[in-house]
Scaffold this motif. Sequence first.
Motif, short mmCIF file in Angstrom:
data_model
loop_
_atom_site.label_atom_id
_atom_site.label_comp_id
_atom_site.label_asym_id
_atom_site.label_seq_id
_atom_site.Cartn_x
_atom_site.Cartn_y
_atom_site.Cartn_z
N HIS A 146 1.95 7.41 -6.17
CA HIS A 146 2.79 7.86 -5.06
C HIS A 146 1.97 7.94 -3.78
N ASP A 147 2.48 7.33 -2.74
CA ASP A 147 1.78 7.35 -1.46
C ASP A 147 1.92 8.72 -0.80
N ARG B 290 -3.14 7.40 -2.73
CA ARG B 290 -2.06 7.53 -3.70
C ARG B 290 -2.46 8.44 -4.85
#
Lengths: 310, 261
Positions: free
Chosen positions: A68-69, A64
Motif C-alpha cells: 500500500h502506497d 509502501r
Amino acid sequence: MTHDPVVSVEGLVKAYGSVHALDGLDLEIAAGTVCAVLGPNGAGKTTAIRVLSTLVTPDAGRARVLGHDVVEQPGEVRRSIGLAGQHAAVDDDLTGRENLQILGRMLHLGRRGARARATELLDRFDLAEAADRLVKTWSGGMRRRLDLVASFVVVRPVLLLDEPTTGLDPRSRTEIWATVRELVAGGTTVLLTTQYLEEADHLADQVVIVDRGRSVATGSPADLKATVGVRIDVEVEDVAAAARALGALAGSEPEVDPDRRRVSAATLDGALTLPAVVRHLDAAGVVVRDVALRRPTLDEVFLQLTGAAA
Amino acid sequence: MSTLPLTDGAAAATRILTKLRHDPAGIALTLGAPVVLVLVFGFVFGPAIAVPGSGDYREYLVPGLFVVIAFNPIPSMVSMARDAGRGSVDRFRSLPISRAAIPFGQAAATAVYGVLCLLLMALCGLAVGWRIHTGIGPALGALGILVAVQFAATWIGMYLGLVIGREDTASQLAVLVFPFAMLSNIFVPTAGMPAWLRTLADWNPFSTFSAAVRTLLGNPTAPTNGALPLEYPVLGSLAWAAVLLLVFVPLCTVRYARTER
C-alpha cells in the motif's frame, strides 16, 4: 508465501526548506525480519519513520507497506502498522491501564474488549504491578515499555519504532529488546531506528546505514563488518621491521605507534589466520611480544562509511 | 476511511475526562481563581466601585466571572500543545481512525467539564448574594450562551495548542489571557476609561458576553456607551460565538487531520 518485501522505500526525498532530511533513501524489509536503520543525528531516520506512518508526505519517491502506497492509500497503511515514536507518547496523567484501554477503544475493541486486552498486555509484559498508578510515577524504562506495548494493542503486521531505547539504562534496553524479539517470533516485521550499533548488532537481521538522508550501506551485521575486513594488531621490539612485514602481508599502509611499540594494519583478507600472521612475522625476523586478529566492531564500519569523526 | 467517528470521538472524550478525574488539584485551581476573584473584587475593591443604577457590585461581578471561566482557551491550549509536543497527536494520527473525530471528542469533554465549573461558580455566587432575577427560560439562555462561548474558547485553544506544539511555550502564553479579560466591563464599568481604551473594552468579546449574561439573569448592567455589541448583547454574543466557531473549528480540524507537507 510471497517474497515481496513488507516495507519498500524507493528514492524517498523530503526537504524542509533547504535541508534535505531524506535525499533518495532506499530500503526493503522482508517479512518477519528486523531492519535497523542506523545513522547519526539528523541523518533522516525519524523522517523515514514519519513518512512510513503517514504523518508526513514525501516530496518524491515511493514508500509502501504491504504493497500500500503511503500517499495514495494511507488508510490501508494505518491498518498495517503500529508506531512507537521517539517520545514515549503515553499520557502521564493516566494510569498504565487507562492508557491501553483508551487506545483499545479507539481501535474499536469495545469497552469490554479494550479492558481485557489491557489486562492481558500488562500481565504479559510485566507491567501489572504498576498498572493502576499514574504513568508520571513510573520509571523512564517502564514508560518506554508501555509506549512500545501501546503500539501493538491491536497487533499489526509491521511495527515502526523510532529510537526505542535512546536514553534508557542497559537493563531497560534489554527488556525492550526482549519484547521486540517476542513480537518478531510471532511474525511481526520490525523497522527500528537507532544510534546504537550494539542495538543493531543484537536485534537486526538487516542493517541500513543512513547518512544525510540516503542509505550508504545495507546488509547483515556480519556482512557489514566483512566489508571493513580484519585488523592485525602486534606489539614488537622493532616497529619499523614489523611495519614493513605487516604492510606486505595486509596489502595496506599500517598504523605505527612507536611509543607503545604497536603496529596495526587492516586487511580485506577475511580468511587470514593468526598462525599465518605469526609465521609471516617470524620469517621476517620480527620479535613479537603480542599479536591479535580483531574483527571490526560495527562502530568502525559506521565511522568508515559515514566519514564521521570518531 | 474510518466508519466509526463517533466511537473514536467518544474514546477521545473519555481520555480527557479521565485525566480530569485524576487531577483534583487542577480542578481546584480552575475553580480557585474565580473564588479568589469573588473575594478580592467582591469584598476588597467592590465597596469602592460604583455600579450604575445603584446596583449591588457582587451581583454585577458574578456574571462576569462566569464569562472568565467560560471564555478561557488556556486549558485546552496547554493540553493540546502537550499532546502535540509529546507525540500523542502523532500516535492518534497513525491509527486507522477518523482523525477529525479526536478534537470533536475533546471539545465535547471540555464542555461537560465547563458546565460543571459554571455550576460550582454559581454556588459561590449564591453564597455572596448573587441572584437570578428573571426566570428559568432566560437563565437557561444564559447557560446556553456560556456553553457556546466555552465551546468556542476550546476550539481556539486547541488550534493554538497545535500551532504552538510545545507545552512550556503554551503555559507561558497563559498569562496573556487575564489582562485581556481585565480590559473589559467584567470587573468595572467602562465609563471611567479614556475614550480610546473604552472603545476597545466595549468591543472586547468579554464585555459582550458578560453584558448578555447580566441581561438574561436580570443583574445590573454597565452603560453601553453606544457600542453596538453592548446594545444587543445576546445577539452580539451569539454572533461572536458563531464567528469564532466558524473560523476555528475548520482551522483546528484540518490542522489536526492533515498529513504534514
